[in-house]
Design an enzyme around this catalytic site. Structure first.
Site, PDB file in Angstrom:
ATOM      1  N   ASP A  21       0.607 -22.482   9.320  1.00  0.00           N
ATOM      2  CA  ASP A  21       0.468 -23.926   9.111  1.00  0.00           C
ATOM      3  C   ASP A  21      -0.503 -24.527  10.127  1.00  0.00           C
ATOM      4  O   ASP A  21      -0.601 -24.042  11.255  1.00  0.00           O
ATOM      5  CB  ASP A  21       1.855 -24.583   9.249  1.00  0.00           C
ATOM      6  CG  ASP A  21       1.899 -25.966   8.611  1.00  0.00           C
ATOM      7  OD1 ASP A  21       0.896 -26.373   7.989  1.00  0.00           O
ATOM      8  OD2 ASP A  21       2.931 -26.642   8.756  1.00  0.00           O
ATOM      9  N   HIS A  38      -9.090 -23.572   6.581  1.00  0.00           N
ATOM     10  CA  HIS A  38      -8.548 -22.425   5.838  1.00  0.00           C
ATOM     11  C   HIS A  38      -9.400 -21.185   6.090  1.00  0.00           C
ATOM     12  O   HIS A  38      -8.867 -20.097   6.307  1.00  0.00           O
ATOM     13  CB  HIS A  38      -8.497 -22.731   4.340  1.00  0.00           C
ATOM     14  CG  HIS A  38      -7.543 -23.839   3.988  1.00  0.00           C
ATOM     15  ND1 HIS A  38      -6.269 -23.916   4.501  1.00  0.00           N
ATOM     16  CD2 HIS A  38      -7.678 -24.931   3.185  1.00  0.00           C
ATOM     17  CE1 HIS A  38      -5.665 -25.001   4.019  1.00  0.00           C
ATOM     18  NE2 HIS A  38      -6.504 -25.634   3.221  1.00  0.00           N
ATOM     19  N   LEU A 132       1.792  -0.439   7.990  1.00  0.00           N
ATOM     20  CA  LEU A 132       2.324  -1.784   7.773  1.00  0.00           C
ATOM     21  C   LEU A 132       2.274  -2.167   6.287  1.00  0.00           C
ATOM     22  O   LEU A 132       1.280  -1.895   5.618  1.00  0.00           O
ATOM     23  CB  LEU A 132       1.466  -2.774   8.586  1.00  0.00           C
ATOM     24  CG  LEU A 132       1.728  -4.254   8.368  1.00  0.00           C
ATOM     25  CD1 LEU A 132       3.039  -4.678   9.024  1.00  0.00           C
ATOM     26  CD2 LEU A 132       0.577  -5.103   8.934  1.00  0.00           C
TER      27      LEU A 132
HETATM   28  C1  FPP Z   1      -1.331 -24.385   5.714  1.00  0.00           C
HETATM   29  O1  FPP Z   1      -2.134 -25.264   6.452  1.00  0.00           O
HETATM   30  C2  FPP Z   1      -2.094 -23.310   5.144  1.00  0.00           C
HETATM   31  C3  FPP Z   1      -2.248 -23.049   3.815  1.00  0.00           C
HETATM   32  C4  FPP Z   1      -1.629 -23.860   2.760  1.00  0.00           C
HETATM   33  C5  FPP Z   1      -3.084 -21.957   3.344  1.00  0.00           C
HETATM   34  C6  FPP Z   1      -2.994 -20.692   4.121  1.00  0.00           C
HETATM   35  C7  FPP Z   1      -4.248 -19.982   3.930  1.00  0.00           C
HETATM   36  C8  FPP Z   1      -4.909 -19.296   4.862  1.00  0.00           C
HETATM   37  C9  FPP Z   1      -4.395 -19.029   6.223  1.00  0.00           C
HETATM   38  C10 FPP Z   1      -6.237 -18.808   4.480  1.00  0.00           C
HETATM   39  C11 FPP Z   1      -6.415 -17.362   4.467  1.00  0.00           C
HETATM   40  C12 FPP Z   1      -5.346 -16.576   3.840  1.00  0.00           C
HETATM   41  C13 FPP Z   1      -5.537 -15.689   2.861  1.00  0.00           C
HETATM   42  C14 FPP Z   1      -4.422 -14.835   2.451  1.00  0.00           C
HETATM   43  C15 FPP Z   1      -6.833 -15.541   2.186  1.00  0.00           C
HETATM   44  P1  FPP Z   1      -2.243 -26.771   5.954  1.00  0.00           P
HETATM   45  O2  FPP Z   1      -3.398 -26.866   5.036  1.00  0.00           O
HETATM   46  O3  FPP Z   1      -0.944 -27.208   5.378  1.00  0.00           O
HETATM   47  O4  FPP Z   1      -2.527 -27.496   7.308  1.00  0.00           O
HETATM   48  P2  FPP Z   1      -2.110 -28.975   7.698  1.00  0.00           P
HETATM   49  O5  FPP Z   1      -0.617 -29.020   7.676  1.00  0.00           O
HETATM   50  O6  FPP Z   1      -2.676 -29.138   9.072  1.00  0.00           O
HETATM   51  O7  FPP Z   1      -2.746 -29.900   6.693  1.00  0.00           O
END
Ligand code: FPP
Length: 248
Positions: A21, A38, A132
């Protein structure tokens, strides 16, 4: 002594689960678009997978996309799907080199065909790896997963394949998408939020919870070691008393 050296090898968790997150806030802090966060989050995926593989941790499960995330702006959803494809392309050799088996849970049929196909290809290429197991939760909702399990059990009841008395924890677990994978010992959530957010609700019953203010793109091996060191200070009682545990 480095953080890694401080870890007690035989007290490591078997299964680590992470709610990644803070990508959006990380990007915003830098005056950038959310998708930049991301993209930078892939770094955390790489670091945590490599660290787990190096330590001999058997299972790492990452919450990459929830069923609720489909409601985000279309441009962000599309970018995340493209990022999934690009990341599989760029990381597949690292997975193979590190003996990592890729696994996926969630409503994979909801993913765009191109992403689903790329994922299926990567699952197949890594299926013989026995280091893993890296599970990506994609279009995942724990409540949906539990409902699907109940429906499947209901069908078996209706067809008289099982009796009501056959319903127990093992039967339900065998109908979850995580069947065969031990429950997480440690759940990490980054970015300072302290919620489970519909992630592995059944499976996290006895997990130790670790929350850090670090935003996901900044999460690296050292941050994982910190979480593991904290985990190693916990007394896991599974409902017993400390005294009972000492006698075991
Ligand atoms: C949460 O941060 C993250 C996500 C919803 C997406 C997770 C994706 C990645 C870590 C990208 C790479 C992963 C793969 C598997 C390709 P948020 O957008 O909710 O952040 P915020 O709460 O600060 O808005």
């Amino acid at each position: 002594m480095s953080l890694k050296e401080q870890l007690i090898k035989d007290k490591l968790p078997t299964h680590v689960a992470i709610i990644m997150d803070g990508n959006g806030r990380w990007a915003k802090q830098k005056g950038n678009l959310r998708i930049f966060g991301h993209k930078s989050g892939v770094n955390g995926v790489r670091e945590s997978s490599e660290a787990c593989a190096e330590l001999g941790i058997k299972y790492l499960t990452l919450f990459a996309f929830s069923t609720e995330n489909w409601n985000r702006p279309k441009i962000e959803v599309n970018a995340l799907m493209e990022l999934l494809i690009a990341t599989i392309n760029s990381e597949i050799n690292t997975l193979l080199k590190n003996n990592i088996r890729l696994n996926a849970i969630g409503r994979l049929e909801d993913l765009p065909a191109k992403a689903n196909l790329k994922l299926a290809e990567a699952l197949d290429k890594t299926k013989h790896n026995d280091g893993l197991t890296l599970t990506l939760a994609l279009s995942y909702s724990s409540k949906v997963e539990i409902i699907e399990a109940i429906k499947a059990i209901g069908e078996q009841l209706k067809e008289n394949k099982i009796q009501v008395t056959d319903i127990n924890e093992t039967l339900l677990e065998n109908h979850l998408t995580t069947r065969g994978i031990p429950d997480p010992d440690l759940l990490i959530r980054t970015s300072g939020e302290q919620r489970i957010s519909n992630f592995l609700l059944w499976q996290l019953a006895y997990a130790e919870l670790y929350f850090t203010n670090v935003l996901w793109p900044d999460f690296n091996k050292e941050e994982l070691y910190k979480a593991l060191l904290d985990y190693q200070t916990r007394e896991r009682r599974f409902g017993l008393t400390s005294e009972q545990l000492e006698k075991k």
